[in-house]
Design an enzyme around this catalytic site. Structure first.
Site, mmCIF file in Angstrom:
data_model
loop_
_atom_site.group_PDB
_atom_site.id
_atom_site.type_symbol
_atom_site.label_atom_id
_atom_site.label_comp_id
_atom_site.label_asym_id
_atom_site.label_seq_id
_atom_site.Cartn_x
_atom_site.Cartn_y
_atom_site.Cartn_z
ATOM 1 N N CYS A 4 1.090 -1.484 -0.016
ATOM 2 C CA CYS A 4 -0.515 -0.117 -0.297
ATOM 3 C C CYS A 4 0.604 0.754 0.542
ATOM 4 C CB CYS A 4 -0.969 0.230 0.953
ATOM 5 S SG CYS A 4 -1.941 1.437 1.223
ATOM 6 N N CYS A 44 -0.102 4.399 1.531
ATOM 7 C CA CYS A 44 -0.448 4.044 3.518
ATOM 8 C C CYS A 44 0.986 3.756 4.335
ATOM 9 C CB CYS A 44 -1.035 2.544 3.919
ATOM 10 S SG CYS A 44 -2.151 1.875 3.266
ATOM 11 N N ASP A 45 2.142 3.628 3.002
ATOM 12 C CA ASP A 45 3.094 3.153 3.694
ATOM 13 C C ASP A 45 3.924 4.648 3.147
ATOM 14 O OD1 ASP A 45 2.710 1.787 5.752
ATOM 15 O OD2 ASP A 45 2.946 0.249 4.386
#
Ligand code: FAD
Ligand code: NAP
Length: 316
Positions: free
Chosen positions: A136, A139-140
Site C-alpha cells: 500500500c 499507507c506507507d
C-alpha cells in the site's frame, strides 16, 4: 429470536455499498452489511482515482469512498463490523456465520468480498512484511520521503502506485518480469517520462533483506541470470489479487455455489449465482472488469434482483 434479514450483504466495498444503497432505498426494510473493516474496499488504498465518472479533480480512493456508507445509512442500511466465516443455506434460509461465534439468518445474500493483494513469493517477503515490504503506497509511501524505493509488478496498480511514489521518493525502481506492461497506455507513457523512475525489466526479485530496523535492499535476477542489488529501505509489491471466496466454502469443503477454476463465482448477467437468492458482485465474479464503477454497477443489479426474489419468496 432475532428477525430474519431481508438481505445480508457480505463485504463493504463499492459493490457491497451500492447493493446496500439500492436494497434499502428500493424498499427492503431489514438489510445488514457485514464488513470486517472500515467500509470502502480496496480502492481505499489507492492514491488516486481518475476513471470514476464525474471525478474531474485529483482525489484519493478514500476521498471517493468516504461518503458512500453515510449515504446508505440515510436509507436504513445497518452495518455490522465483523469477519464472516461462512455463508450456508438450508431450505430457503441463508445463515451468515461470523468470527465472533454468532450467526444471522437472511432470506437473500449479496456477496461482494472482493480480492486481496497477492504475495510475490520471494525470500524475505513474509518476514519483512510491514518492516519495509508493503502492498500500500498510500499507507506507507510517506515513510520513504526523499528516499529510494522499489516497486514490483507491471500492471495498472504497480505503475500508478509507482507514479504516486515518484512524487514523494527521490527515486523509484520498477522491477518487472517482462519488457512490456499490462497497464493503460497513458499510464505507461507517464511512467516513461518520469525522470526519477528507473525501469528494471526482464527481472524478478530473488530476495529482500534487512536488519533489525527493516529492509535494506532487494536482490533481483534478470533473464540472463545476472544478479543486481538495489539498495532501498522500501519494497512495494503489486502483483495482482486473489479472490476472497473463503466464506462460500462449506463444512464438507465444497463451495456453496458454482465457481470457475480460478475461484471466481459464476454469475449470469443479473448477478444470479447457481443458488437461488445468492448474488455475487464485483471483483469476485467471473469476467469482472475490476473497476470501482463496474463493482458498483454489479451491486445495483444484484440489489434489484434481491428485491424481486425476496418479494416473490415472501408473497407467493
Ligand atoms: P473490494 O473493494 O475488494 O471490497 C471487498 C470488501 O469485502 C472489503 O472491504 C473487505 O474488507 C470485505 N471482506 C472481504 N472478506 C470479508 C469477510 N469474510 N467478512 C467481512 N468482510 C469481508 N479501480 C478503478 O476503477 N480505478 C482505479 O483507479 C483503481 N485503482 C486501484 C488501485 C489499487 C491500489 C487497487 C488495489 C485497486 C484499484 N482499482 C481501481 C480496483 C478497484 O479497487 C476494485 O475493482 C474494487 O474495489 C472492487 O470492489 P468490490 O466491492 O468488488 O471489492
Ligand atoms: P494485474 O493486472 O494482474 O498485474 C499484475 C502484474 O504483476 C503483472 O504485470 C504481472 O506480470 C506481475 N506479476 C504477477 N505475479 C508475479 C510474480 N510472481 N512475480 C513478478 N511479477 C508478477 O494486477 P493489478 O495491476 O493489481 O490490476 C488488477 C486489476 O485491477 C486489473 O484488471 C487492472 O486493470 C485493475 N486496475 C485498474 C486500475 C485503473 O483502471 N486505473 C488501477 C489499478 C488496477 P505479467 O505482466 O508478466 O503477467
Amino acid at each position: 429470536m432475532s428477525k430474519i434479514l431481508d438481505c445480508a450483504i457480505i463485504g463493504g466495498g463499492p459493490a457491497g455499498l451500492t447493493a446496500g444503497l439500492y436494497t434499502t432505498r428500493g424498499g427492503l426494510e431489514n438489510v445488514t452489511m457485514f464488513e470486517r473493516g472500515m467500509p470502502g474496499g480496496q480502492i481505499m488504498n489507492s492514491s488516486e482515482i481518475e476513471n470514476y465518472p464525474g471525478v474531474t479533480g485529483e482525489i484519493t480512493g478514500m476521498d471517493l469512498m468516504t461518503p458512500w456508507p453515510q449515504q446508505c445509512q440515510k436509507f436504513g442500511l445497518k452495518h455490522e463490523m465483523v469477519n464472516v466465516t461462512r455463508v450456508s443455506k438450508s431450505g430457503n434460509v441463508f445463515t451468515i456465520h461470523k468470527e465472533d461465534g454468532t450467526a444471522t439468518d437472511s432470506h437473500s445474500v449479496i456477496i461482494g468480498t472482493g480480492s486481496s493483494p497477492r504475495r510475490v513469493g520471494f525470500k524475505g517477503e513474509d518476514e519483512l512484511f510491514g518492516k519495509g515490504v508493503s502492498t500500500c503506497a498510500t499507507c506507507d509511501g510517506f515513510f520513504y520521503k526523499a528516499k529510494e524505493v522499489a516497486v514490483i509488478g507491471g500492471g495498472d496498480t504497480a505503475l500508478e502506485e509507482a507514479l504516486y511514489l515518484a512524487k514523494i521518493c527521490s527515486k523509484v525502481y520498477i522491477v518487472h518480469r517482462r519488457d512490456t506492461f499490462r497497464s493503460a497506455p497513458n499510464t505507461i507513457a507517464r511512467v516513461q517520462r518520469t525522470e526519477n523512475i528507473e525501469l528494471v525489466l526482464n527481472s524478478t526479485p530473488d530476495e529482500v533483506y534487512g536488519d533489525a530496523m527493516g529492509v535494506t535492499g532487494l536482490r533481483v535476477k534478470n533473464k540472463e541470470g545476472e544478479i543486481r542489488d538495489i539498495i532501498v529501505p522500501g519494497v512495494f509489491t503489486f502483483v495482482g489479487n486473489d479472490v476472497n471466496n473463503e466464506t462460500l466454502i462449506q463444512e464438507d469443503k465444497s463451495f456453496l455455489c458454482d465457481m470457475n477454476d480460478q475461484g471466481q463465482v459464476i454469475v449470469d448477467i443479473s448477478m444470479n449465482t447457481s443458488i437461488a437468492g445468492l448474488f455475487a458482485t464485483g471483483d469476485m465474479r467471473i469476467a469482472a472488469p475490476k473497476q470501482v464503477v463496474s463493482a458498483a454497477g454489479d451491486g445495483a443489479v444484484a440489489a434489484l434482483q434481491a428485491i424481486s426474489y425476496v418479494d416473490e419468496l415472501l408473497n407467493d
